[in-house]
Structures are given as structure tokens and as C-alpha cells.
Design an enzyme around this catalytic site. Structure first.
Site, short mmCIF file in Angstrom:
data_model
loop_
_atom_site.label_atom_id
_atom_site.label_comp_id
_atom_site.label_asym_id
_atom_site.label_seq_id
_atom_site.Cartn_x
_atom_site.Cartn_y
_atom_site.Cartn_z
N ASN A 165 -22.86 14.36 132.24
CA ASN A 165 -23.22 14.47 130.83
C ASN A 165 -24.22 15.60 130.59
O ASN A 165 -24.81 16.14 131.53
CB ASN A 165 -23.80 13.13 130.36
CG ASN A 165 -23.89 13.02 128.86
OD1 ASN A 165 -23.21 13.75 128.13
ND2 ASN A 165 -24.73 12.13 128.37
N MET A 167 -23.66 18.57 129.54
CA MET A 167 -23.21 19.87 130.02
C MET A 167 -23.66 21.00 129.09
O MET A 167 -23.81 22.15 129.52
CB MET A 167 -21.68 19.88 130.15
CG MET A 167 -21.13 19.05 131.32
SD MET A 167 -21.63 19.69 132.94
CE MET A 167 -20.81 21.29 132.96
N ALA A 472 -60.95 -28.33 153.09
CA ALA A 472 -60.97 -29.37 152.06
C ALA A 472 -61.23 -30.75 152.64
O ALA A 472 -61.68 -31.65 151.93
CB ALA A 472 -59.64 -29.36 151.30
N SER A 542 -50.20 -25.92 153.52
CA SER A 542 -48.90 -25.86 152.81
C SER A 542 -49.10 -25.31 151.40
O SER A 542 -48.96 -26.03 150.41
CB SER A 542 -48.22 -27.22 152.79
OG SER A 542 -49.08 -28.25 152.38
#
Length: 641
Positions: A165, A167, A472, A542
Site C-alpha cells: 500500500n 505506492m 506469619a 502458596s
């Protein structure tokens, strides 16, 4: 061809009858951003005279308002319907348009060129017969051009047009056109595109769009429209394939009617034909083919029908009905090509939902064999895929499915990948073949089962899954809980994060991928130990919800109790019994949860322990009470509720 607005009365009826007999070509436009795709399709719509007067008036008014072409018509505005697209001048969604000429009907998908929206391009390409790859004559072949072309090849589109395209901006240079055509042709051959039709065009000026342009007198090929009207497409290929019917819905409006509704993916089905329900393998005969317009003697691919069978066989949504003499293969492990479509990377070992046809299964991505470098086509070693990357991986499903290799049947071999937590589509892919081990392995049914082991032990079994940040207090609470259960004569085992990494998982590090695999292995071990009749206690950070969800789904209902040991990061960091937070803050320890790796808090845990208000002893008392309530400690109560 008459303008739509000029057709009246009997002309419309005649036009519609002629229209029904025309063949249909589905095609897409793709390429890099700002290559002129929307302008090209807009001009095709304009030149085919498929616009109403009010659409033409709106287009002219919008063109003057936008003012990008000095008052001339801006054809791209026919496609860029979203306000965000008009403001940015780019296409971000797939825009479908219908138009027709005297020779053929067309459905065109204008797909996004920006790399961020490659996933939208895959959607548009999934049903296309032909692809127009646009290239800006000034820029040449770009990475996105290669990526889109490779995807076109993967999806199985064999008719490709290279539209060079703009051109007009390179002086209609024959040399430039030939240079781009040669480069693209070499790449196309490497990725398995058999033939490419190269056409020099100017979407803005209309050169070689509908008619051959005198500005490219050196070009002796067809105009784009002529090629689209005359290119051969295999319209009967779906009818010649074996019959495949994914069951979408079990239709039972009354006790005397039990039918199976869906759209025929391929092949032909006839009344009296012997069929097989898959994956179960049960067989029956087609008694009736029902449609909204009445019963049929036979039905073809892409028709929506309801099948009634001669026998009362078990059929559910997601099953595949095939001809008995040519059934689909059945397997649960595959090699597949994956196209990743999420900003969150694909993680090895993580489980995702996978939708193929009307069936949804849980799929685990096993080691990624390689990812593809779209520039060089080299196979690159990798453990993950990022946004828009393409790779080949092994997949393991939680159950066997009926399928066909994608090359043989797109409907029964193509799939999408869905995130289990967000329910968003994160990938798409193609099943290539079943792995040999999928047919060689069978689950061995044991005469001494879980129930018998529970009776012998005198209590139920299952998993108490403690999750929380490092520091924790998970291990402290888990130890106290096991001591109390052991003192009562309960059979237990504590799986602790550090202990497991000394043996079973000593080959794993702490990257996101390795954390996923770490928890996957632990979940499988916990499942086996629960099957052995043991109360399993796990103490692992996890950090990801998806893996904790996988662990839960491996267990039977009521056998999994998630315990969130909730401690603020600053408190856990103050405790820092192993000095890990200090190392993470100094940069000595990478991928540490809470510092440079995320922790996803449980959303609905069975037990939530706030360690700011509850001592370890109180935490154990709360967990113990829960175990009594759900029946873990009393075999006479049957399976946990």
C-alpha cells in the site's frame, strides 16, 4: 451494479434471489499499525456501491469534520467506528463488514494492526478463507507483518494477498514493489504459505483496488477486487470431512422429547445413520433431525439442528457426536501451539480452563518446549510466554476429550485458554496431536479404597492447607495442630515448605514458574496422602490463588480446608526468623513473596486467622473446632460435608 438506494419493488426481490446464489468469501486485512487497512476496506465498500445515501452523507460530513484529507472522503471512517479509534487514528477492535459485487458476497474483518491488539486479529482470522497482508511501501516488512503472517499460517489460511500500500508515496516504484515482494515471498515459504499474490495499491487514491491503474503500467496482475471475486475457495471442504457435532444443549421441553442441539462442525448426518457419543464411546442411531423450519432427512456442516437418537443414551453438553465408522480420537495429553494473549505471562505448571468446542476442561501447561522468534523463525528455549508470543507446549487435561488435529478440523482442534480466577481469555491455540503416553496410561482401580482406609484409621481424611506470608506463623500453628491430633490417635502428616524443598522439590527455585510447580507437586502428594486415609496438614506460602484453587479441585468436596494465616507484612518482616526479609530488601534474595513477588490473599478461606489478635494456641483451637464440625475426626459421619 445498481446502488442499494436505487433498488425498489421487484428489483429488490430479484436482487435478493441473485444474491442467494453467489459464493461467499470471508477475508481479513492485517499487518502493522497505520498500514491503511481501514482505508482499503472503506474504499472497497464505497466502490462496491453498498452504501445507503444517509451513510454516504454521514461519511462526507465526518470527512470534512475530521479534516485529515483536505475535505476529500476519508474512507477509513467507515470502519473506525469506536470513538477511541477516531481520536487515536488506529483500529483497536475487529470491525466486520458485509458487501457484495455482481460475482460474489464478502464478509471482511478489519483487524487491529497495533501489537497490543494482536489477540483481536486472531479472532478475525479464525473463520477467514483469505488474508490480505498490508505493507506500507515506505516501511517494508515489519515484525508485526511477520507475526500476523505466521498467525495466518498457523490458523490454516492458504490464500494470501500481499497488498503493498501507499505506492503513491514512493512514486509507484516498480523496484520498491519487487523488493518487498521478494522479501515477503521468502518469509512466506519458510512458514508454509504456499502461494502469495502481490498487488501494488494506493488505498487513498484507489490505484489497483477495483480497476487496474495506469500509474503502475509495469504491473500485469489483477486488481484487488478482481482477485477477490475470482480466487478459488473450497466451499465444500467442511462437508467432505467426517461428521462432528459438538453438543451445545440437551433440549428436553417435555418428557417425550429429548434432543441434542448444536451446530454441525463438519460432515453430513442422515436419519438412520449410526453414530458414536464421545468420549464415552456409546453408540446409537439418528432417529430425527429437527430444525426450526421442520424435520430434515439430512443436515450439513454449519447447520444448527437438534438430533434425536433411537436409544436413551447418556449425552451431555460438551460431548461430541461422530459417525460410528469414523469417530474422533480421544486423549487427555497433547502437544499444542499456543498464542499468548494476556499481559500476565503464561506460567509452566499452572492450570487454566481450556474451552474446545462446547466442552470446558482444566488444563495444566507442562514444560514449554520452545517459543518462536517471529523474525528468524528460530525455536528459543523458554519456560514462559509473554503477551503476543507464540510457543509449543505439552498440555495435560483433567479428563479425556474427543478432538481432531487442528490441521484436519479447526472446530474440534482449536481452543481458547481462560484464567481460572479472572475468567478472562488469556490465550488461544491449536491441538497438533495426542501424546503417546495419553493412550498408554490408565488409572488403576484398587480394591482397598479410601473409604476402607478411613474405616481402619477411625477418622476421615483430607487436607488442612495453611497459607500466608513467610514469618506469619504457619509452621508453628501446623506443628501444634499435628501434635494435638496425634495425641488423639489420628493419623496425620505435616508437609512443610522447607522440608519438601530438601527432597521432592529440591530442583525448584523461587521464580513464579517454580513456585507454581512447587505447589502443583505438593497438591498431588497431598491428594495421594488423603486417599491413603491421612489428615494432611500443609504449611506453604502458596502465594497464588490459582494454585491453591487447583489443590482444592484435586480433592473431593469437603476434603479441603483453606486456612489463611493473616499477618501484616511489616509484622512478618519484624519477626524475620530466618533473616530472609533483610536479604530481600538488600537485593541478595530475589523473587521473595511480599517484597518483589506478590502474595494473593485468599478470598473465601474456610478459616481466617488474624495473628494480631489470635495466639498460635487459639488458632489451633479454631482449626480443631472446624475439623470436628465438618466431620474430619469421626469416621461414622461419612464423607466430610
Amino acid at each position: 451494479m445498481a446502488h442499494v438506494s436505487e433498488l425498489i419493488g421487484t428489483d429488490i426481490e430479484r436482487y435478493l434471489k441473485q444474491h442467494e446464489r453467489k459464493s461467499l468469501l470471508r477475508f481479513i486485512t492485517c499487518g502493522s499499525v497505520d498500514d491503511g487497512k481501514s482505508t482499503l476496506i472503506g474504499r472497497l465498500l464505497y466502490e462496491s456501491k453498498m452504501l445507503f445515501d444517509d451513510q454516504l452523507a454521514a461519511l462526507e460530513a465526518d470527512s470534512r469534520k475530521v479534516g485529515t484529507r483536505g475535505g476529500e472522503i476519508d474512507y477509513a471512517l467507515l470502519l473506525d467506528g469506536l470513538a477511541a479509534e477516531r481520536e487515536q487514528g488506529i483500529t483497536i477492535d475487529v470491525a466486520y463488514r458485509f458487501f457484495s459485487t455482481d460475482r460474489r458476497k464478502f464478509i471482511v474483518a478489519d483487524t487491529p494492526g497495533h501489537e497490543q491488539y494482536t489477540r483481536n486479529m486472531i479472532t478475525g482470522a479464525s473463520t477467514a478463507d483469505l488474508a490480505i497482508i498490508l505493507v506500507d511501501a515506505r516501511k517494508g516488512i515489519l515484525q508485526q507483518t511477520r507475526r500476523h503472517s505466521y498467525l495466518v499460517s498457523l490458523i490454516g489460511i492458504r490464500n494470501v494477498v500481499l497488498a503493498v500500500n501507499k505506492m503513491d508515496l514512493v512514486g509507484y516504484s516498480r523496484e520498491r514493489f519487487n523488493e518487498i515482494s521478494r522479501e515477503y515471498g521468502e518469509f512466506a515459504r519458510k512458514i508454509g504459505i504456499p502461494a502469495v499474490t502481490a498487488i501494488p495499491i494506493s488505498g487513498v487514491n484507489g490505484d489497483n483496488i477495483v480497476e487496474r491503474s495506469p500509474k503502475t503500467s509495469w504491473y500485469d496482475g489483477p486488481s484487488l477486487m478482481h482477485h477477490l471475486e475470482t480466487v478459488e475457495i473450497d466451499e465444500a471442504h467442511l462437508q467432505t470431512q467426517p461428521f462432528r457435532f459438538p453438543v451445545q444443549w440437551v433440549n428436553r421441553p417435555n418428557p417425550d422429547f429429548r434432543g441434542f442441539a448444536g451446530t454441525i462442525a463438519s460432515g453430513v448426518v442422515r436419519v438412520g445413520q449410526r453414530i458414536q457419543i464421545q468420549p464415552s464411546g456409546r453408540e446409537s442411531t439418528v432417529a430425527k433431525i429437527v430444525t426450526a423450519d421442520g424435520d430434515l432427512d439430512e443436515a450439513f456442516a454449519e447447520q444448527s439442528v437438534t438430533l434425536l437418537l433411537a436409544d436413551e443414551v447418556d449425552v451431555s453438553r460438551g460431548d461430541l457426536i461422530s459417525t460410528a465408522d469414523s469417530p474422533a480420537p480421544v486423549a487427555d495429553q497433547f502437544e499444542a501451539t499456543l498464542v499468548w494473549m494476556s499481559e500476565q505471562p503464561m506460567l509452566r505448571g499452572r492450570s487454566y480452563l481450556l474451552k474446545i468446542g462446547t466442552r470446558t476442561v482444566t488444563a495444566t501447561i507442562l514444560p514449554l518446549k520452545y517459543k518462536l522468534n517471529v523474525d528468524t523463525l528460530d525455536h528459543v528455549a523458554s519456560e514462559t510466554l509473554a503477551l503476543n508470543e507464540i510457543g509449543v507446549a505439552e498440555l495435560e487435561f483433567d479428563r479425556a476429550i474427543a478432538f481432531d488435529p487442528y490441521e484436519q478440523n479447526h472446530e474440534t482442534g482449536g481452543f481458547i485458554v481462560i484464567d481460572r480466577i479472572t475468567n478472562s481469555t488469556v490465550g488461544a491455540g491449536m491441538l497438533r496431536f495426542a501424546l503417546r503416553r495419553a493412550n498408554n496410561l490408565r488409572w488403576q482401580t484398587l480394591e482397598v479404597d479410601k473409604r476402607a482406609r478411613r474405616v481402619l484409621n477411625g477418622h476421615q481424611s483430607g487436607v488442612v492447607w495453611l497459607t500466608g506470608l513467610s514469618g506469619a506463623g504457619k509452621s508453628t500453628i501446623a506443628n501444634l495442630l499435628e501434635k494435638r491430633l496425634h495425641a488423639m490417635g489420628k493419623r496425620t502428616y505435616l508437609l512443610d515448605g522447607d522440608n519438601v524443598r530438601h527432597g521432592l522439590n529440591k530442583d525448584l527455585g523461587f521464580t513464579a514458574e517454580d513456585r507454581v510447580e512447587n505447589i502443583r507437586r505438593i497438591a498431588e502428594v497431598a491428594k495421594l496422602m488423603a486417599d491413603a486415609g491421612v489428615i494432611v496438614i500443609t504449611a506453604f506460602i502458596s502465594p497464588f490463588r490459582a494454585e491453591r484453587s487447583l489443590a482444592r479441585e484435586l480433592m473431593e468436596k469437603g476434603e479441603f480446608i483453606e486456612v489463611f494465616i493473616d499477618t501484616p507484612l511489616e509484622v512478618a518482616e519484624e519477626r524475620d526468623p530466618k533473616g530472609l526479609y533483610k536479604k530481600a530488601r538488600s537485593g541478595e534474595l530475589k523473587n521473595f513473596t511480599g517484597i518483589d513477588s506478590p502474595y494473593e490473599k485468599p478470598q473465601n478461606p474456610e478459616i481466617h486467622i488474624n495473628t494480631m489478635t489470635a495466639s498460635p494456641e487459639l488458632a489451633v483451637a479454631v482449626i480443631f473446632e472446624k475439623l470436628q464440625t465438618v466431620g474430619f475426626l469421626d469416621v461414622s459421619r461419612g464423607a466430610p460435608l
